[in-house]
Design an enzyme around this catalytic site. Structure first.
Site, PDB file in Angstrom:
ATOM      1  N   ASP A 141      -3.169  11.756  -2.141  1.00  0.00           N
ATOM      2  CA  ASP A 141      -3.071  13.098  -2.161  1.00  0.00           C
ATOM      3  C   ASP A 141      -3.522  13.654  -3.592  1.00  0.00           C
ATOM      4  O   ASP A 141      -2.814  13.051  -4.621  1.00  0.00           O
ATOM      5  CB  ASP A 141      -1.819  13.887  -1.774  1.00  0.00           C
ATOM      6  CG  ASP A 141      -1.488  13.283  -0.409  1.00  0.00           C
ATOM      7  OD1 ASP A 141      -2.093  12.924   0.332  1.00  0.00           O
ATOM      8  OD2 ASP A 141      -0.131  13.608  -0.164  1.00  0.00           O
ATOM      9  N   ASP A 154     -12.129   9.394  -3.006  1.00  0.00           N
ATOM     10  CA  ASP A 154     -13.563  10.209  -2.977  1.00  0.00           C
ATOM     11  C   ASP A 154     -13.557  11.449  -4.084  1.00  0.00           C
ATOM     12  O   ASP A 154     -14.503  12.130  -3.966  1.00  0.00           O
ATOM     13  CB  ASP A 154     -14.060  10.621  -1.767  1.00  0.00           C
ATOM     14  CG  ASP A 154     -13.003  11.716  -1.042  1.00  0.00           C
ATOM     15  OD1 ASP A 154     -11.979  11.715  -1.339  1.00  0.00           O
ATOM     16  OD2 ASP A 154     -13.841  12.588  -0.135  1.00  0.00           O
ATOM     17  N   GLU A 161       4.934   4.802   3.841  1.00  0.00           N
ATOM     18  CA  GLU A 161       4.319   6.277   4.042  1.00  0.00           C
ATOM     19  C   GLU A 161       5.525   7.158   4.065  1.00  0.00           C
ATOM     20  O   GLU A 161       6.614   7.049   4.527  1.00  0.00           O
ATOM     21  CB  GLU A 161       3.607   6.037   5.475  1.00  0.00           C
ATOM     22  CG  GLU A 161       3.176   7.264   5.948  1.00  0.00           C
ATOM     23  CD  GLU A 161       2.418   8.326   5.167  1.00  0.00           C
ATOM     24  OE1 GLU A 161       1.362   7.762   4.619  1.00  0.00           O
ATOM     25  OE2 GLU A 161       2.771   9.485   5.205  1.00  0.00           O
ATOM     26  N   GLU A 172       1.055  -1.149   0.048  1.00  0.00           N
ATOM     27  CA  GLU A 172      -0.050  -0.056   0.003  1.00  0.00           C
ATOM     28  C   GLU A 172       0.974   1.097   0.000  1.00  0.00           C
ATOM     29  O   GLU A 172       1.873   1.469   0.908  1.00  0.00           O
ATOM     30  CB  GLU A 172      -0.978   0.250   1.098  1.00  0.00           C
ATOM     31  CG  GLU A 172      -1.901   1.257   0.919  1.00  0.00           C
ATOM     32  CD  GLU A 172      -2.819   1.724   2.354  1.00  0.00           C
ATOM     33  OE1 GLU A 172      -3.635   2.345   1.838  1.00  0.00           O
ATOM     34  OE2 GLU A 172      -2.617   0.969   3.141  1.00  0.00           O
TER      35      GLU A 172
END
Ligand code: SAH
Length: 212
Positions: free
Chosen positions: A117, A153, A68, A43
Site C-alpha cells: 500500500d 508499479d 495479511e 511475504e
C-alpha cells in the site's frame, strides 16, 4: 457456508489449520511448525496469496509464511490453499508492525514485499512497508545475509523506498525500473495478482533486491 460473506471470514480463519493462530507463541520456534530446519521466507501483505503459493509449490525445501492483515482478503488465500495444500506454507492474519513479536532474531531468511500500500500522505510514511521504520524491524528478524525483494508499479513509493535504504543501513543488490523488460531479473519471476493486473495495463514494474 457462504464464504463471500465477509462477516464470516474471521470464523473461517479461526477454524483453519492453514493459519497459525497466536503466532507470538512460536517466536524462535517456527521450525516446530514446519517440522524441519529449512529456511523461512515471508511475504508481507500477501493479498490473495497466489505469489507465495506458487513459490512454495516450486521450492518444497524452503518454508514460507504469508502475512495479511485483512480477514476478507486472507480468506481467498485459505480457500485456494485448501484446494491444494502445501506442507511448507502457512498464513498469519496480523498487522506487520508486530513482526518482531512473531519472529526471533535471525529466524527469517528472506522477505518479499509485493505491491505494498502506498500511503501517499507524508504523515503516513511510517506505515509504508519499505519505510526505514519497517526496514529496522526486518533487520531484527533476518539472518545477516538475508535479503528483501520489493516489487511495485508505484513510482512515488519506489522512489521513497530507494531513499530509505541508506539511512536504514541497507544497500541495493539489484534494481530495475522495468522488470518485465529486464531479461536477467525476469528469470524466475513469479507474478503476483497485482503485478498481472498492472503490467497488463502497461505500467512498468519496479523491483529492488536489498541487503545490509
Ligand atoms: N502482494 C499482493 C497484494 C498486494 S495489495 C499482490 O501483489 O498481488 C497489498 C496487501 O498488503 C493488501 O492485501 C493489504 O491488506 C496488505 N497489507 C498492507 N499493509 C499491511 C500491514 N501493515 N500488515 C499486513 N498486511 C498488510
Amino acid at each position: 457456508m457462504r464464504l463471500r460473506n465477509v462477516t464470516g471470514s474471521r470464523e473461517v480463519i479461526a477454524a483453519s489449520d492453514l493459519v497459525v493462530h497466536e503466532p507470538q507463541a512460536y517466536r524462535g520456534k517456527w521450525h516446530e511448525i514446519f517440522g524441519n530446519h529449512n529456511p523461512i521466507r515471508l511475504e508481507i501483505g500477501m493479498g490473495k496469496g497466489r505469489f507465495i503459493m506458487d513459490l512454495a509449490r516450486k521450492n518444497p525445501d524452503i518454508n514460507y509464511v504469508g502475512i495479511e492483515k485483512y480477514s476478507s482478503v486472507l480468506i481467498r488465500g485459505i480457500q485456494k490453499l485448501e484446494a491444494d495444500p502445501l506442507p511448507n506454507l502457512y498464513f498469519i492474519r496480523m498487522e506487520a508492525e508486530e513482526i518482531t513479536a512473531v519472529f526471533a532474531a535471525g529466524e527469517v531468511d528472506r522477505i518479499y514485499l509485493n505491491f505494498s500500500d502506498p500511503w501517499p500522505k507524508d504523515r503516513h510514511a511510517k506505515r509504508r512497508l519499505p519505510s526505514r521504520e519497517f526496514l529496522q524491524r526486518y533487520d531484527e528478524i533476518l539472518i545477516p545475509e538475508g535479503v528483501i525483494e520489493f516489487k511495485t508499479d508505484n513510482h512515488e513509493l519506489f522512489q521513497f523506498a530507494l531513499e530509505e535504504l541508506e539511512p536504514a543501513g541497507w544497500h541495493l543488490e539489484q534494481m530495475t525500473e522495468d522488470l518485465h523488460h529486464d531479461a536477467q531479473m525476469m528469470q524466475e519471476n513469479i507474478m503476483t495478482e497485482y503485478e498481472e493486473r498492472f503490467s497488463k495495463k502497461g505500467n512498468p514494474i519496479y523491483k529492488y533486491v536489498i541487503a545490509r
